[in-house]
Motif scaffolding. Structure first.
Motif, mmCIF file in Angstrom:
data_model
loop_
_atom_site.group_PDB
_atom_site.id
_atom_site.type_symbol
_atom_site.label_atom_id
_atom_site.label_comp_id
_atom_site.label_asym_id
_atom_site.label_seq_id
_atom_site.Cartn_x
_atom_site.Cartn_y
_atom_site.Cartn_z
ATOM 1 N N LEU A 248 107.468 -13.010 -11.700
ATOM 2 C CA LEU A 248 107.168 -12.806 -13.379
ATOM 3 C C LEU A 248 106.768 -14.019 -14.260
ATOM 4 C CD1 LEU A 248 106.893 -10.384 -15.255
ATOM 5 C CD2 LEU A 248 109.263 -10.475 -15.651
ATOM 6 N N MET A 249 107.358 -15.352 -13.724
ATOM 7 C CA MET A 249 107.261 -16.263 -14.363
ATOM 8 C C MET A 249 107.255 -17.581 -13.541
ATOM 9 S SD MET A 249 110.728 -16.527 -16.534
ATOM 10 C CE MET A 249 110.747 -18.043 -17.319
ATOM 11 N N ALA A 250 106.919 -18.755 -13.919
ATOM 12 C CA ALA A 250 106.909 -20.085 -13.030
ATOM 13 C C ALA A 250 108.289 -20.721 -13.441
ATOM 14 C CB ALA A 250 105.833 -21.038 -13.557
ATOM 15 N N ASP A 251 108.812 -21.480 -12.173
ATOM 16 C CA ASP A 251 109.922 -22.453 -12.513
ATOM 17 C C ASP A 251 109.302 -23.422 -13.325
ATOM 18 O OD1 ASP A 251 111.584 -20.775 -10.731
ATOM 19 O OD2 ASP A 251 110.333 -21.738 -9.123
ATOM 20 N N SER A 252 110.314 -24.036 -13.930
ATOM 21 C CA SER A 252 109.952 -25.299 -14.724
ATOM 22 C C SER A 252 111.112 -26.004 -15.188
ATOM 23 C CB SER A 252 109.097 -24.793 -16.185
ATOM 24 O OG SER A 252 110.270 -24.041 -16.981
ATOM 25 N N ASP A 253 111.074 -27.092 -15.818
ATOM 26 C CA ASP A 253 112.079 -27.891 -16.587
ATOM 27 C C ASP A 253 112.923 -27.124 -17.218
ATOM 28 O OD1 ASP A 253 111.267 -30.099 -14.917
ATOM 29 O OD2 ASP A 253 110.074 -31.122 -16.547
ATOM 30 N N ALA A 254 112.395 -26.214 -18.206
ATOM 31 C CA ALA A 254 112.957 -25.374 -19.060
ATOM 32 C C ALA A 254 114.068 -24.507 -18.343
ATOM 33 C CB ALA A 254 112.001 -24.672 -19.846
#
Length: 375
Positions: free
Chosen positions: A319-325
């Motif tokens: 549903l979304m991308a992995d990120s630093d956040a």
């Protein structure tokens, strides 16, 4: 984790510990399971520490949920928003400070219990959790400082394997959740009194004759014993859904010489170290699941990645991308202290997205991600 009997029941949900971080992360889980129509399918909800806030509140409010086509249309109003509001308060500061003073004289305080009652549970007791015929079995886990065992608190019984069990306990729900959340040394212990004459001895109850243990239960954070809340579920359910916000990822760059802070850090290492072993075993079991001798199911964790689920045996579109956040969310504090709205929405969205990917991947649901995140 040994093989369990084959007479398994249906679906069970485990909500880990991890302070308000867990409370909020699990809200994302509940929102997604509700959209999938799985909430009324749950036969059991097992919760510990910060997860017990979410699980117990859901259980208490269960009768007020309005289900239509398998979905609770008022989940946000009855569950999500009240718990979000609760997580805007500093709940642990006063109980921790007073505990430090009171413990000098060997006493205990009830400030944590009182705050939980004031903001959430009022005068509800364990008997206000769902009847097994009308909703899921809700189990709250604490740990006994007396027997060294886990203590299970639910509508039908309060039990310690070394003491036996007490049927239909009149224990305040706030006290049960406080016991499950009483992280040592600052919030521990929570004391619950009962009538020792009403207990029944079990087969393994080697301390069944210790009336003083039954009269005054001295309890601490259930995550010390079972950080993933799996103990009540392992042997009885065909499908396990495990939502885990218990991981500790924050490094201590300059360890303090203070023995109090070292003790707190050591307790965290012990608790989350135990969770790490359980986590690896659980993933191995779920990879070999058959639903009979071993449960099948899905596991997702706050330090997880959506890429892991997208690359699994049944890949899904995340549903979304992995990120630093998203990686930073596993570094958030595990206290019962105020979480700002931006932290809250990030945790809820992350729990939602991970639950979605894990369930669709492991349980072979259609690769049809929801249109958007909750927030």
């Amino acid at each position: 984790m040994a093989d369990a009997p084959t007479n398994r029941r249906g679906i069970a949900l485990a909500l880990s510990g991890g302070g308000f971080r867990a409370t909020l992360f699990h809200l994302g889980t509940l929102i997604r399971l509700n959209q999938l129509g799985w909430l009324p399918k749950l036969d059991a909800i097992s919760a510990v520490s910060g997860g017990s806030i979410t699980g117990a509140y859901l259980g208490w409010k269960w009768r007020r949920l309005e289900f239509r086509d398998g979905r609770a249309e008022n989940l946000a109003r009855e569950i999500v928003e009240p718990l979000r509001d609760f997580c805007r308060h500093d709940i642990d500061r006063l109980p921790s400070m007073t505990n430090i003073v009171i413990n000098l004289w060997g006493g205990t305080n009830r400030f944590l219990r009182d705050k939980l009652a004031y903001y959430l549970f009022n005068d509800a007791t364990l008997r206000d959790l769902p009847d097994p015929e009308a909703g899921p079995r809700v189990v709250i886990t604490a740990a006994s400082l007396q027997t060294g065992s886990h203590v299970l608190l639910e509508r039908t019984a309060l039990s310690d394997p070394r003491l036996g069990s007490l049927d239909l306990p009149q224990v305040p729900l706030a006290a049960a959740v406080a016991a499950s959340c009483a992280f040592p040394p600052f919030l521990s212990p929570e004391v619950i009194t009962t009538d020792p004459d009403l207990w029944r001895a079990g087969a393994a109850a080697d301390l069944a004759t210790e009336r003083r243990f039954k009269a005054r239960l001295v309890l601490t954070d259930g995550g010390m014993y079972d950080p993933l809340a799996l103990e009540p579920l392992w042997a009885g359910y065909r499908v396990l859904l495990v939502s885990d916000a218990s991981q500790m990822r924050t490094p201590w760059i300059f360890p303090s010489a203070s023995w109090v802070r070292q003790l707190n850090r050591t307790t965290l290492i012990q608790t989350f170290g135990n969770a790490g072993v359980t986590r690896r075993l659980l993933r191995d079991v779920l990879d070999k699941c058959d639903g009979e001798r071993l449960p099948r199911g899905a596991y997702w964790a706050v330090d997880d990645t959506l890429a892991r689920h997208a690359a699994g045996a049944s890949p899904v579109r995340p549903l979304m991308a992995d990120s630093d956040a998203t990686r930073a969310l596993s570094h958030l504090r595990t206290r019962l202290s105020r979480f700002h709205d931006s932290e809250q929405t990030a945790l809820i969205n992350w729990g939602y997205a991970l639950c979605d990917a894990a369930v669709r991947s492991k349980l072979n649901l259609p690769d049809d991600p929801p249109a958007r995140l909750p927030y």
